[in-house]
Design an enzyme around this catalytic site. Structure first.
Site, PDB file in Angstrom:
ATOM      1  N   THR A  16       1.175  -1.233   0.220  1.00  0.00           N
ATOM      2  CA  THR A  16       0.537  -0.093   0.294  1.00  0.00           C
ATOM      3  C   THR A  16       0.669   0.998  -0.008  1.00  0.00           C
ATOM      4  O   THR A  16       2.094   1.470   0.151  1.00  0.00           O
ATOM      5  CB  THR A  16      -1.057   0.050   1.095  1.00  0.00           C
TER       6      THR A  16
ATOM      7  N   CYS B 160      -0.020   4.790  -6.329  1.00  0.00           N
ATOM      8  CA  CYS B 160      -0.448   3.711  -6.157  1.00  0.00           C
ATOM      9  C   CYS B 160      -0.713   2.216  -6.813  1.00  0.00           C
ATOM     10  O   CYS B 160      -0.652   2.662  -7.798  1.00  0.00           O
ATOM     11  CB  CYS B 160      -2.420   4.015  -5.560  1.00  0.00           C
TER      12      CYS B 160
END
Length: 229
Positions: free
Chosen positions: A83, A196
């Site tokens: 993440t 991301c």
């Protein structure tokens, strides 16, 4: 080969890319039937996202610390948080375990410096672009970091959470992101960090004249270097 500890589930699409790319990377490097030694703890994305929205970062940290400790107990030699956004609690996670954490921002910054860049763009979740935790860590490597103007953040977030997290990859959204990359280029950025995993499903190097730094791919390669080194 060392065992890679993965703390995932943020989102499961992101974790799936990490797992796939780690195994493809080992196969590419070692050949034959070789595959990556991994231990994965996958958290509930809805739970940690609700805590994030409530600004309950101690709650987020508690969940990720528990996951990190579980992969450490299972034999992980080092940790990877799958993440960007939840790297905000990376230092708390690192403090709670004995094995090292391979911090994503350090990996990406090193890749940018290898390209002799001084200014880079970051496109990611609204949270990652509007808070300083990830930008400051990259900047600590001597880089100036540009992000899209605030009025674009909600649309980027919508593309990530309403489309890409659910596996929807739309040409219209690709054009939107590439247009923002061009604006950041005009502002002085010499490369663009895809901040991301889900954005890597949408934008490839062929879509931009700027060097593209895909966080997940770089994180995976760094993890492989450590595990196989």
């Amino acid at each position: 080969m060392q065992t890679i500890g993965l703390v995932g589930g943020m989102s499961w699409e992101s974790s799936a890319e990490y797992y796939k790319d780690l195994n493809l990377g080992v196969e590419r490097r070692l050949g034959g039937l070789s595959s990556a030694r991994t231990v994965l703890a996958s958290v509930d994305f809805a739970e940690v996202t609700a805590l994030q929205q409530a600004e309950d970062w101690d709650g987020v940290a508690a969940i990720l610390v528990d996951a990190a400790r579980s992969v450490e107990r299972a034999g992980a030699d080092f940790l990877v948080l799958c993440t960007t956004t939840f790297h905000l609690v990376a230092e708390q996670v690192q403090a709670a375990v004995e094995v090292p954490l391979l911090h994503l921002a350090d990996v990406v910054a090193e890749a940018c410096r290898e390209h002799r860049l001084e200014e880079v763009a970051l496109i990611g979740t609204e949270f990652a672009m509007s808070r300083s935790f990830f930008i400051d860590r990259i900047a600590s490597h001597g880089l100036r970091v540009h992000v899209p103007a605030a009025e674009h953040h909600a649309e980027i977030n919508r593309i990530i959470y309403d489309e890409l997290v659910h596996g929807k990859v739309l040409d219209s959204s690709r054009r939107t992101i590439v247009g923002l990359v061009d604006e950041l280029w005009d502002a002085g950025a010499g490369g663009v960090i895809l901040g991301c995993t889900e954005l890597e499903l949408l934008v490839k190097q062929a879509d931009s004249e700027l060097p593209v730094f895909p966080c997940t791919s770089l994180h995976v390669e760094a993890a492989l270097d450590r595990a196989l080194g």
